[in-house]
Design a protein around this motif. Structure first.
Motif, PDB file in Angstrom:
ATOM      1  N   ALA A   1      -0.197  -1.580  -6.954  1.00 58.85           N
ATOM      2  CA  ALA A   1      -0.402  -1.683  -8.405  1.00 58.85           C
ATOM      3  C   ALA A   1      -1.087  -0.431  -8.957  1.00 58.85           C
ATOM      4  O   ALA A   1      -0.760   0.039 -10.056  1.00 58.85           O
ATOM      5  CB  ALA A   1      -1.219  -2.924  -8.737  1.00 58.85           C
ATOM      6  N   ASP A   2      -2.031   0.107  -8.213  1.00 61.76           N
ATOM      7  CA  ASP A   2      -2.697   1.332  -8.658  1.00 61.76           C
ATOM      8  C   ASP A   2      -1.750   2.524  -8.612  1.00 61.76           C
ATOM      9  O   ASP A   2      -1.810   3.413  -9.475  1.00 61.76           O
ATOM     10  CB  ASP A   2      -3.922   1.619  -7.783  1.00 61.76           C
ATOM     11  CG  ASP A   2      -5.110   0.750  -8.148  1.00 61.76           C
ATOM     12  OD1 ASP A   2      -5.159   0.247  -9.292  1.00 61.76           O
ATOM     13  OD2 ASP A   2      -5.992   0.570  -7.299  1.00 61.76           O
ATOM     14  N   ALA A   3      -0.882   2.570  -7.612  1.00 62.43           N
ATOM     15  CA  ALA A   3       0.099   3.652  -7.551  1.00 62.43           C
ATOM     16  C   ALA A   3       1.021   3.602  -8.764  1.00 62.43           C
ATOM     17  O   ALA A   3       1.366   4.647  -9.334  1.00 62.43           O
ATOM     18  CB  ALA A   3       0.911   3.561  -6.260  1.00 62.43           C
ATOM     19  N   VAL A   4       1.414   2.405  -9.169  1.00 64.27           N
ATOM     20  CA  VAL A   4       2.253   2.250 -10.359  1.00 64.27           C
ATOM     21  C   VAL A   4       1.512   2.763 -11.595  1.00 64.27           C
ATOM     22  O   VAL A   4       2.068   3.508 -12.408  1.00 64.27           O
ATOM     23  CB  VAL A   4       2.672   0.776 -10.538  1.00 64.27           C
ATOM     24  CG1 VAL A   4       3.327   0.556 -11.895  1.00 64.27           C
ATOM     25  CG2 VAL A   4       3.614   0.349  -9.415  1.00 64.27           C
ATOM     26  N   SER A   5       0.242   2.393 -11.727  1.00 66.07           N
ATOM     27  CA  SER A   5      -0.544   2.859 -12.874  1.00 66.07           C
ATOM     28  C   SER A   5      -0.702   4.372 -12.863  1.00 66.07           C
ATOM     29  O   SER A   5      -0.575   5.027 -13.905  1.00 66.07           O
ATOM     30  CB  SER A   5      -1.924   2.195 -12.872  1.00 66.07           C
ATOM     31  OG  SER A   5      -1.815   0.799 -13.060  1.00 66.07           O
TER      32      SER A   5
ATOM     33  N   THR B   1       0.840  -1.192   0.000  1.00 66.81           N
ATOM     34  CA  THR B   1       0.000   0.000   0.000  1.00 66.81           C
ATOM     35  C   THR B   1       0.878   1.245   0.000  1.00 66.81           C
ATOM     36  O   THR B   1       1.937   1.254   0.625  1.00 66.81           O
ATOM     37  CB  THR B   1      -0.910   0.012   1.249  1.00 66.81           C
ATOM     38  OG1 THR B   1      -1.634  -1.215   1.316  1.00 66.81           O
ATOM     39  CG2 THR B   1      -1.901   1.154   1.209  1.00 66.81           C
ATOM     40  N   VAL B   2       0.410   2.280  -0.684  1.00 64.73           N
ATOM     41  CA  VAL B   2       1.130   3.545  -0.782  1.00 64.73           C
ATOM     42  C   VAL B   2       0.249   4.659  -0.225  1.00 64.73           C
ATOM     43  O   VAL B   2      -0.917   4.789  -0.624  1.00 64.73           O
ATOM     44  CB  VAL B   2       1.481   3.862  -2.253  1.00 64.73           C
ATOM     45  CG1 VAL B   2       2.038   5.268  -2.395  1.00 64.73           C
ATOM     46  CG2 VAL B   2       2.453   2.829  -2.806  1.00 64.73           C
ATOM     47  N   ALA B   3       0.807   5.443   0.699  1.00 64.09           N
ATOM     48  CA  ALA B   3       0.132   6.645   1.201  1.00 64.09           C
ATOM     49  C   ALA B   3       0.899   7.845   0.657  1.00 64.09           C
ATOM     50  O   ALA B   3       2.046   8.078   1.045  1.00 64.09           O
ATOM     51  CB  ALA B   3       0.111   6.665   2.723  1.00 64.09           C
ATOM     52  N   LEU B   4       0.295   8.576  -0.253  1.00 63.71           N
ATOM     53  CA  LEU B   4       0.964   9.652  -0.975  1.00 63.71           C
ATOM     54  C   LEU B   4       0.567  11.003  -0.404  1.00 63.71           C
ATOM     55  O   LEU B   4      -0.628  11.304  -0.261  1.00 63.71           O
ATOM     56  CB  LEU B   4       0.575   9.585  -2.454  1.00 63.71           C
ATOM     57  CG  LEU B   4       1.107  10.681  -3.364  1.00 63.71           C
ATOM     58  CD1 LEU B   4       2.622  10.549  -3.528  1.00 63.71           C
ATOM     59  CD2 LEU B   4       0.407  10.623  -4.717  1.00 63.71           C
ATOM     60  N   THR B   5       1.569  11.838  -0.102  1.00 59.40           N
ATOM     61  CA  THR B   5       1.282  13.188   0.365  1.00 59.40           C
ATOM     62  C   THR B   5       2.331  14.158  -0.157  1.00 59.40           C
ATOM     63  O   THR B   5       3.315  13.752  -0.772  1.00 59.40           O
ATOM     64  CB  THR B   5       1.191  13.238   1.912  1.00 59.40           C
ATOM     65  OG1 THR B   5       0.621  14.495   2.306  1.00 59.40           O
ATOM     66  CG2 THR B   5       2.547  13.051   2.567  1.00 59.40           C
ATOM     67  N   VAL B   6       2.090  15.423   0.107  1.00 60.51           N
ATOM     68  CA  VAL B   6       3.015  16.487  -0.278  1.00 60.51           C
ATOM     69  C   VAL B   6       3.648  17.053   0.986  1.00 60.51           C
ATOM     70  O   VAL B   6       3.096  16.935   2.076  1.00 60.51           O
ATOM     71  CB  VAL B   6       2.287  17.595  -1.067  1.00 60.51           C
ATOM     72  CG1 VAL B   6       1.897  17.092  -2.449  1.00 60.51           C
ATOM     73  CG2 VAL B   6       1.065  18.097  -0.309  1.00 60.51           C
ATOM     74  N   VAL B   7       4.804  17.689   0.830  1.00 62.84           N
ATOM     75  CA  VAL B   7       5.523  18.170   2.005  1.00 62.84           C
ATOM     76  C   VAL B   7       4.923  19.456   2.567  1.00 62.84           C
ATOM     77  O   VAL B   7       5.087  19.748   3.756  1.00 62.84           O
ATOM     78  CB  VAL B   7       7.022  18.354   1.702  1.00 62.84           C
ATOM     79  CG1 VAL B   7       7.262  19.628   0.890  1.00 62.84           C
ATOM     80  CG2 VAL B   7       7.843  18.352   2.970  1.00 62.84           C
TER      81      VAL B   7
END
Length: 196
Positions: free
Chosen positions: A140-144, A94-100
Motif C-alpha cells: 500500500a505504501d509503494a502504491v502511495s 511487500t515491495v523491495a525497490l532497487t535500481v539496475v
C-alpha cells in the motif's frame, strides 16, 4: 507474506555514452543478472524489471521467470517507471525497490533489509549515512509513493512526507553502495570486465 523485487532499468544511459546499464558486463554476465540474483537469493518471490530505452535488448537478456514491464513514458523520469513497476506487483504484500546500476548489491543486503522490515514502516538501507537500495515498502505504501512521485525523483517525496515511519537501517558493511552513471564509475567500482 510475499515480496516482489522491482528493478528500475528504463533509462537510456546518456551519461554512459548512450547504452543500457542493465547490459553492462559484470562478473561475466549482464549487470541485470547480478541485481536479479541478489534479489532472488535474498528472498524475493518475484522480480519485475521495468524497461524503457533498449527494452527489446534487455527483455531478451532477462533470465527465465522474470517479469519484464515496458514503461512507454520512461523519458518523463523515474516516477513513471516506479508506477509501472508497482502496478505490475499488485499480488504481493511487500515491495523491495532497487535500481539496475547497483553492482554492489548482495543477497545478504537484501535478506537483511527484508528481515528487518516491519509492517507499517518503510525500511531504508543507509550506507555511510547516505540512503540507498533496496527500499522495502508495504504494498500500500509503494502504491502511495508511486502516485505521489513526479519527474525523476522516484519515492523521495513519499519518504520525506512519511519520515516518521522510515526505518533507517545501517548497511555499510553489507554492500558497496556506489552506482554507475559515467564511464569513470566503471573503474571506480572495480568492474573487472570493462569493455571500452
Amino acid at each position: 507474506m510475499s515480496t516482489v523485487g522491482i528493478v528500475l532499468a528504463a533509462g537510456d544511459g546518456s551519461r554512459l555514452g548512450g547504452r543500457a546499464k542493465a547490459l553492462l558486463p559484470h562478473r561475466g554476465r549482464p549487470l541485470l543478472h547480478t541485481v536479479i540474483s541478489a534479489l532472488v537469493e535474498g528472498g524475493c518471490d518475484e522480480i519485475v524489471v521495468v524497461l524503457g530505452a533498449y527494452a527489446d535488448d534487455v527483455t531478451a537478456a532477462c533470465p527465465p521467470g522474470i517479469t519484464p514491464v515496458v514503461n512507454p513514458d520512461w523519458r518523463q523520469g523515474m516516477s513513471t517507471s516506479l508506477r509501472c513497476g508497482v502496478d505490475a506487483a499488485a499480488d504481493h504484500d511487500t515491495v523491495a525497490l532497487t535500481v539496475v546500476d547497483f553492482p554492489g548489491i548482495t543477497a545478504e543486503l537484501v535478506s537483511t533489509v527484508l528481515r528487518a522490515h516491519e509492517r507499517g514502516t518503510v525500511t531504508l538501507p543507509v550506507f555511510d549515512g547516505r540512503p540507498g537500495h533496496p527500499v522495502v515498502f508495504d504494498h500500500a505504501d509503494a502504491v502511495s509513493a508511486a502516485r505521489e512521485a513526479v519527474g525523476d525523483e522516484g519515492a523521495r517525496s513519499f519518504l520525506t512526507r512519511n519520515k516518521q515511519r522510515v526505518r533507517r537501517l545501517e548497511c555499510t558493511s553489507l554492500a558497496d553502495a556506489g552506482d554507475i552513471d559515467t564511464v569513470d564509475d566503471l573503474w571506480r567500482l572495480g568492474r573487472p570486465d570493462r569493455d571500452d
